[in-house]
Write a protein that holds these residues in place. Structure first.
Motif: not given
Ligand code: APR
Length: 313
Positions: A69-73
């Motif tokens: 899920t890393a760096n989701s907006d």
């Protein structure tokens, strides 16, 4: 194409419906995450297999691992337990608190710049939990409630007046519970006050039905709570943020001195009309309330406060 990234935590009824709606609009690539990894993976694959027919290019993946899920907006939290018949949203407090707390810790770790939209009930308290645990700016943590409650109010008005839902602008503020405050004075049909179309008695019936709109669905479904309209309401919020639409949407947001105390409410999250754009909460719109609405607002805020105090956050 470089698309934004949206994570949906909880691949249940709301989460998976939302994933399909977001993918169809090509709003972003989507990661569905669930403690039941198979559910997240299976639903993501099922949605992707619809893409050749529905004609969308957004990617939906399922996982049980927060690294994906890393760096989701944007992160949408739908994880938790839904209501069963006879339960109020507040009955879910302690079980869902543990879920939202642990999810928020992961969001903080893997997506420190995300907007967070909370859907898990009891909504206003869970929004407050996510805000406190992530420590994110208050403009970026919002609860989805007013958009749904207003949609229900609008639908019931359309059903009664037989005028298109597209012409109806309905407003609901306050906590997402049975004390919510549907505002008839701010509800219009193509700009004409709704009171010109419906008698006070008819409107009061519709307001009552709106307040218990979620419960009506729970009674019918027996095994869970509403998901199509909630997913549509989240879609509206996500699009208003990502496409900087700056729509006015009632959302549960943190109120305090700086962002504006709202009719005596501060230090908690509760539903108020906001301008929702690329910075999240861009403005809080203050409405003039009638004496009756003001009393209802105070009662609703008190209900939210009582729940927040139970958690000792
Ligand atoms: N982490 C990730 N997923 C979780 C966790 C967790 N800690 N705990 C539960 N889940 C998942 C469940 O496995 C399930 O797939 O959350 C999903 C919830 O889906 P549903 O039971 O179908 O519930 P839904 O109708 O989608 O509603 C979710 O929104 O409206 C509120 O009250 C409702 O709190 C409920 C939430």
């Amino acid at each position: 194409m470089d698309r934004k990234k949206i994570t949906i935590v909880g691949a249940g009824n709301i989460g998976s419906t939302l994933a399909l709606l977001l993918a169809r609009r090509e709003t972003a690539d989507i990661t569905l995450i669930d403690i039941n990894e198979g559910i997240a993976k299976g639903k993501a694959l099922d949605i992707m297999e619809a893409s050749p027919i529905l004609g969308f290019n957004a990617h939906v993946v399922g996982t049980g691992n927060y690294e994906d899920t890393a760096n989701s907006d944007v992160v949408v939290i739908t994880a938790g337990f839904p209501r069963k018949p006879g339960m109020s949203r507040d009955d879910l407090l302690f079980k869902n608190f543990e879920v939202v707390k642990s999810v928020s810790e992961q969001i903080k770790k893997y997506s420190p710049n995300a907007f967070v939209i909370v859907v898990t009930n009891p909504l206003d308290v869970m929004t407050y939990t996510a805000l406190k645990v992530t420590g994110f700016p208050k403009e970026k943590v919002l609860g989805m409630a007013g958009a749904l409650d207003a949609a229900r109010f609008a639908y019931f008005i359309s059903e009664k007046t037989k005028i298109s839902v597209e012409n109806i602008r309905a407003f609901v503020i306050g906590g997402h519970g049975d004390d919510m405050v549907p505002l008839k004075n701010y509800t219009t049909i193509s700009g004409v006050p709704v009171t010109k179309f419906l008698s006070e008695e008819e409107l009061n019936k519709i307001i009552e039905r709106t307040r218990f709109g979620g419960g009506e669905i729970v009674q019918l479904l027996k095994t869970g709570s509403a998901f199509y309209a909630p997913a549509a309401a989240i879609l509206e919020m996500v699009i208003s943020i990502l496409w900087n639409k700056r729509k006015i949407i009632p959302c549960s947001v943190y109120l305090d001195g700086e962002i504006g105390e709202y009719y005596g409410a501060s230090g908690l999250c509760v539903g108020v009309p906001i301008v929702l754009g690329r910075n999240g909460v861009e403005e809080i719109i203050k409405l003039d309330l009638s004496e009756e609405e003001w009393q209802q607002w105070k009662k609703s805020v008190e209900s939210v406060k009582r729940l927040v105090e139970k958690l000792h956050l």
